[in-house]
Motif scaffolding. Sequence first.
Motif, PDB file in Angstrom:
ATOM      1  N   ALA A 281       0.831  -1.208   0.000  1.00  0.00           N
ATOM      2  CA  ALA A 281       0.000   0.000   0.000  1.00  0.00           C
ATOM      3  C   ALA A 281       0.866   1.259   0.000  1.00  0.00           C
ATOM      4  CB  ALA A 281      -0.927  -0.001   1.215  1.00  0.00           C
ATOM      5  N   ASP A 282       1.968   1.232   0.750  1.00  0.00           N
ATOM      6  CA  ASP A 282       2.890   2.374   0.757  1.00  0.00           C
ATOM      7  C   ASP A 282       3.485   2.597  -0.629  1.00  0.00           C
ATOM      8  OD1 ASP A 282       2.592   2.855   3.532  1.00  0.00           O
ATOM      9  OD2 ASP A 282       4.025   1.268   3.976  1.00  0.00           O
ATOM     10  N   CYS A 283       3.860   1.497  -1.283  1.00  0.00           N
ATOM     11  CA  CYS A 283       4.433   1.593  -2.634  1.00  0.00           C
ATOM     12  C   CYS A 283       3.405   2.149  -3.612  1.00  0.00           C
ATOM     13  CB  CYS A 283       4.910   0.220  -3.108  1.00  0.00           C
ATOM     14  SG  CYS A 283       6.278  -0.465  -2.164  1.00  0.00           S
ATOM     15  N   THR A 327      -4.653  -6.513  -3.523  1.00  0.00           N
ATOM     16  CA  THR A 327      -5.944  -6.754  -2.876  1.00  0.00           C
ATOM     17  C   THR A 327      -6.754  -5.463  -2.817  1.00  0.00           C
ATOM     18  OG1 THR A 327      -5.217  -6.247  -0.618  1.00  0.00           O
ATOM     19  CG2 THR A 327      -4.813  -8.490  -1.418  1.00  0.00           C
ATOM     20  N   LEU A 328      -7.999  -5.594  -2.374  1.00  0.00           N
ATOM     21  CA  LEU A 328      -8.871  -4.424  -2.240  1.00  0.00           C
ATOM     22  C   LEU A 328      -8.333  -3.429  -1.217  1.00  0.00           C
ATOM     23  CD1 LEU A 328     -12.457  -5.989  -2.270  1.00  0.00           C
ATOM     24  CD2 LEU A 328     -11.366  -4.664  -4.078  1.00  0.00           C
ATOM     25  N   ILE A 332      -8.204   0.612  -1.730  1.00  0.00           N
ATOM     26  CA  ILE A 332      -8.865   1.583  -0.848  1.00  0.00           C
ATOM     27  C   ILE A 332      -7.851   2.596  -0.323  1.00  0.00           C
ATOM     28  CG2 ILE A 332     -10.089   1.854   1.347  1.00  0.00           C
ATOM     29  CD1 ILE A 332     -11.310  -0.939   0.829  1.00  0.00           C
ATOM     30  N   GLU A 333      -6.658   2.114   0.035  1.00  0.00           N
ATOM     31  CA  GLU A 333      -5.613   3.021   0.521  1.00  0.00           C
ATOM     32  C   GLU A 333      -5.233   4.044  -0.546  1.00  0.00           C
ATOM     33  OE1 GLU A 333      -4.170   3.423   3.480  1.00  0.00           O
ATOM     34  OE2 GLU A 333      -5.536   1.941   4.322  1.00  0.00           O
ATOM     35  N   ILE A 366      -8.727   0.331 -10.257  1.00  0.00           N
ATOM     36  CA  ILE A 366      -9.513   0.335  -9.022  1.00  0.00           C
ATOM     37  C   ILE A 366     -10.815  -0.417  -9.274  1.00  0.00           C
ATOM     38  CG2 ILE A 366     -10.654   1.759  -7.280  1.00  0.00           C
ATOM     39  CD1 ILE A 366      -7.667   2.076  -7.224  1.00  0.00           C
ATOM     40  N   GLN A 367     -11.101  -1.402  -8.447  1.00  0.00           N
ATOM     41  CA  GLN A 367     -12.298  -2.213  -8.651  1.00  0.00           C
ATOM     42  C   GLN A 367     -13.532  -1.570  -8.018  1.00  0.00           C
ATOM     43  OE1 GLN A 367     -11.688  -6.564  -8.019  1.00  0.00           O
ATOM     44  NE2 GLN A 367      -9.608  -5.979  -7.429  1.00  0.00           N
ATOM     45  N   GLU A 368     -14.677  -2.025  -8.491  1.00  0.00           N
ATOM     46  CA  GLU A 368     -15.959  -1.536  -7.969  1.00  0.00           C
ATOM     47  C   GLU A 368     -16.058  -1.725  -6.461  1.00  0.00           C
ATOM     48  OE1 GLU A 368     -20.522  -3.226  -8.031  1.00  0.00           O
ATOM     49  OE2 GLU A 368     -19.346  -3.371  -9.876  1.00  0.00           O
ATOM     50  N   GLU A 369     -15.645  -2.905  -5.976  1.00  0.00           N
ATOM     51  CA  GLU A 369     -15.747  -3.199  -4.542  1.00  0.00           C
ATOM     52  C   GLU A 369     -14.930  -2.215  -3.706  1.00  0.00           C
ATOM     53  OE1 GLU A 369     -15.107  -5.282  -6.892  1.00  0.00           O
ATOM     54  OE2 GLU A 369     -16.433  -7.027  -6.775  1.00  0.00           O
TER      55      GLU A 369
END
Length: 411
Positions: A281-283, A327-328, A332-333, A366-369
Amino acid sequence: MYRASEIGLSRTAEFGPFTVIGNGTTVGNDSKISNSVIGEGCSIGSNVLIEGSYIWNKVTIEDGSKIRHAIVCDGVIVKSGAVLEPGVVLSFKVVIGEQFVVPAYSKVSLFQQPTVQDSDEELEYADSSSAVAEISPVSITAGMPDGDVISEAAQTHLGPSEVGNGGVGYIWSVCEGGREEEWRHSVAPIPAEKLAEITQATEDDLELSHQDGNILPPSGELMTNSIDSEDDNHEDSRDDSIYFEKEVEATFLRAVQENIKEDNVILEVNSLRLSYNMTSADCAGAIFYSMMKLAIETPHSSSSELQRNVAKVASTWQKLFKYYLPTLDEEIEVILKFEEICLESGKELSPLFSQILHFLYTKDVIQEEAILSWASEKEGADEADKIFVKQSESLIQWLKNAPEEESEEEE
């Protein structure tokens, strides 16, 4: 794995993660290489196993050899069936004989090991009658990395007792008690027994600290120190994040300017990730920030041109960006990072938030979820934190209704 051009790899050879193969190197059938760096101009035979090792340039490793967690310098020859145990270092032009096993943590050189002197001055000025061991009849050229020839005298001087039949080199001994500490300075993993000792010592220290904590009276000073320590750790973590983001941005901009392939950029970012102990997520956040900054700094005279800049940058570097969104949670991040950018360093992007988010959705970045989860998390937030959720309301409603429309069409 990174492979340079002009290399010869057998189709049956296997290469694990974190492996680099240099120019002009050949690898034979059924050889296995993982977590290793192989230099230029090396010749690696068949059924060779190399794990966690650094093989320098112009090294020859013959069939059936096994090398684990070792350093092998330029011009070394490892003859067929030889084994380098963990922690071994082979100096320039050393030859290891067939089927010979070099013991763990051994250092092998073309030169004999000097004996212990009383002082450095004695070693420097020692004459032929002093305690310094004579150099073997190996030419100086052979001992240097640029040398091309090992003298015949050197090849015949050593018997099987040193480095195997046909080998050339001396195994340097470790001073008394020194072998116990060799693992500390080696590329080899920590031995199991040492790891057990360290773990036990750590547990003992923790137990003692807990005991000490129980007998200490309640103290405001102790609590203050604890809070100060937590604050310091938070500041250190914040500093690391800033430095990491700057490093990633510099790497990304260099990739743009020099047209570096995405796979190579991933290697560089991964090395930064390990150095700073960051997450995917940081990357992803750092790369997204770099992409948006590039789009803003690219000349534009209107919001529509800025939006086109964003689309161009995101499309060009989609593979790199998507690599760090496994992953999702990471997706989100990134949306949260986008909010932060729009509120701070990239306010020019604020009016385009929903359009850019929609674009990332259409590009399967970016996915819908992820979008719906982000919106759901914001439901209980303050109004000030819902600015971009409200701006994206039409997109969110469309995503919510899309499954219903699809099911109606199927019926």
